[in-house]
Write an enzyme that holds these catalytic residues in place. Structure first.
Site, mmCIF file in Angstrom:
data_model
loop_
_atom_site.group_PDB
_atom_site.id
_atom_site.type_symbol
_atom_site.label_atom_id
_atom_site.label_comp_id
_atom_site.label_asym_id
_atom_site.label_seq_id
_atom_site.Cartn_x
_atom_site.Cartn_y
_atom_site.Cartn_z
ATOM 1 N N ASP A 91 46.123 36.354 42.187
ATOM 2 C CA ASP A 91 46.731 37.241 41.201
ATOM 3 C C ASP A 91 46.277 38.692 41.365
ATOM 4 O OD1 ASP A 91 48.106 35.124 40.034
ATOM 5 O OD2 ASP A 91 46.451 34.651 38.679
ATOM 6 N N ASP A 92 45.341 38.935 42.272
ATOM 7 C CA ASP A 92 44.799 40.281 42.441
ATOM 8 C C ASP A 92 45.853 41.219 43.043
ATOM 9 O OD1 ASP A 92 42.170 42.002 42.651
ATOM 10 O OD2 ASP A 92 43.232 42.252 44.549
ATOM 11 N N ILE A 93 45.994 42.397 42.425
ATOM 12 C CA ILE A 93 47.016 43.356 42.862
ATOM 13 C C ILE A 93 46.715 43.877 44.264
ATOM 14 C CG2 ILE A 93 48.103 45.570 42.375
ATOM 15 C CD1 ILE A 93 48.881 43.320 40.468
#
Length: 324
Positions: free
Chosen positions: A251-253
């Site tokens: 989920d890390d941008i």
């Protein structure tokens, strides 16, 4: 008194120092040119300043640890363990490279990042508080908040002309009311999160130092019920403090942006697709993620430099500027 810790190769002194120089200057004093840094390390109930020099020896790279205060054998061993973990000296990168070097995309970035190891924060409480502070916040402002809480409630240690700090102890933050953090520009909610966590650690209801011995799922189960701790917080804790090597925070941008560019996606890839792609990288998914972040930072820097080079000199035509 100096202790020497042989470092497991491959190990890049240069790339390690890039990460060290990115640490908060209240907590780490890094030399701007040489591979040397000073830090206050908690050891056996004391805050002990040390200077670490990363050197190349006939036997390979090593960390020379200069103890700036007299230490007994237990304190010395605790400092050696702290520095070793900070530098991920327990990680042998050779299997990682052997497994991923033939991958068509991620394998292409490995040579340029050879010897890069994850810089860990062995102080588990410090990592968790800093991660909570950084949630959904501008990086520079989050760093300012860490500096303020460290200066206000940490232990100052004078080293030559500089003052470094140990990160505030759980007991120091547990004694606060959330309102006391508001003058430091903490939001009330974030102040409540930090003091609440500190109270659980201080009273023993949360044994944070037992976390490295638990399975990932159990760590999630114990931390997620705590106010202010979400999935991203636990993922960062696992990666950058506990030191798990097989965890991929899809989920890390930043990871989404790195994979968008490298895999030539039209937009940020969805998390399920990223997890599917990363499946074959196990048991090295944490390192794959770390290398993707490092590659993205360098790619952004190159993009910025190229953009600057294309700008015409102010007040002159691009052609005339190039002729001059």
């Amino acid at each position: 008194m100096k202790e020497t810790i042989p470092l497991l190769t491959p190990f890049s002194i240069e790339r390690t120092m890039v990460a060290v120089r990115g640490q908060n200057p209240r907590l780490v004093l890094a030399h701007p040119e040489y591979p040397v840094f000073t830090k206050v390390i908690p050891a056996e109930g004391r805050d002990i300043p040390v200077t670490v020099s990363l050197v190349e020896t006939d036997q390979g790279p090593a960390a020379e640890v200069d103890l700036l205060q007299a230490c007994n054998s237990k304190e010395t061993e605790a400092i050696r363990a702290y520095v070793g973990k900070m530098l991920s000296n327990h990680v042998d990168l050779r299997p990682f490279y052997a497994q991923l070097q033939d991958e068509p995309v991620i394998g292409s970035i490995l040579p340029g990042l050879h010897g890069l190891k994850i810089l860990l924060e062995p102080n588990l409480f410090q990592n968790l508080v800093r991660t909570i502070i950084g949630q959904q916040m501008n990086l520079s402002f989050a760093a300012s908040l860490v500096s303020r809480i460290t200066e206000q409630y940490g232990t100052p240690v004078t080293i030559g002309d500089h003052t470094l700090y140990s990160f505030p102890k759980p007991e120091a933050l547990a004694a606060l009311e959330p309102d006391e953090l508001l003058p430091l520009q903490f939001s009330r909610r974030k102040a409540e999160y930090i003091t609440g966590l500190a109270r659980q650690v201080a009273d023993g209801s949360l044994d944070i130092n037992a976390m490295p011995d638990l399975a990932d799922e159990e760590i999630f189960n114990r931390l997620l019920p705590i106010r202010g701790v979400g999935k991203w917080t636990v993922e960062c804790f696992l990666l950058f403090s506990v030191g798990r090597t097989d965890f991929f925070p899809a989920d890390d941008i930043g990871l989404k942006n790195a994979m968008k560019v490298l895999w030539d996606f039209d937009s940020q890839p969805p998390s399920p697709l990223m997890l599917e792609i990363s499946r074959s990288w196990s048991p090295w998914r944490s390192y794959a993620a770390y290398y993707l972040w490092a590659w993205l930072d360098e790619w952004k820097l190159r993009q910025k430099q190229e953009k600057e080079q294309k700008k015409p000199v102010r007040g002159k035509s691009a052609r005339k500027a190039s002729e001059e």
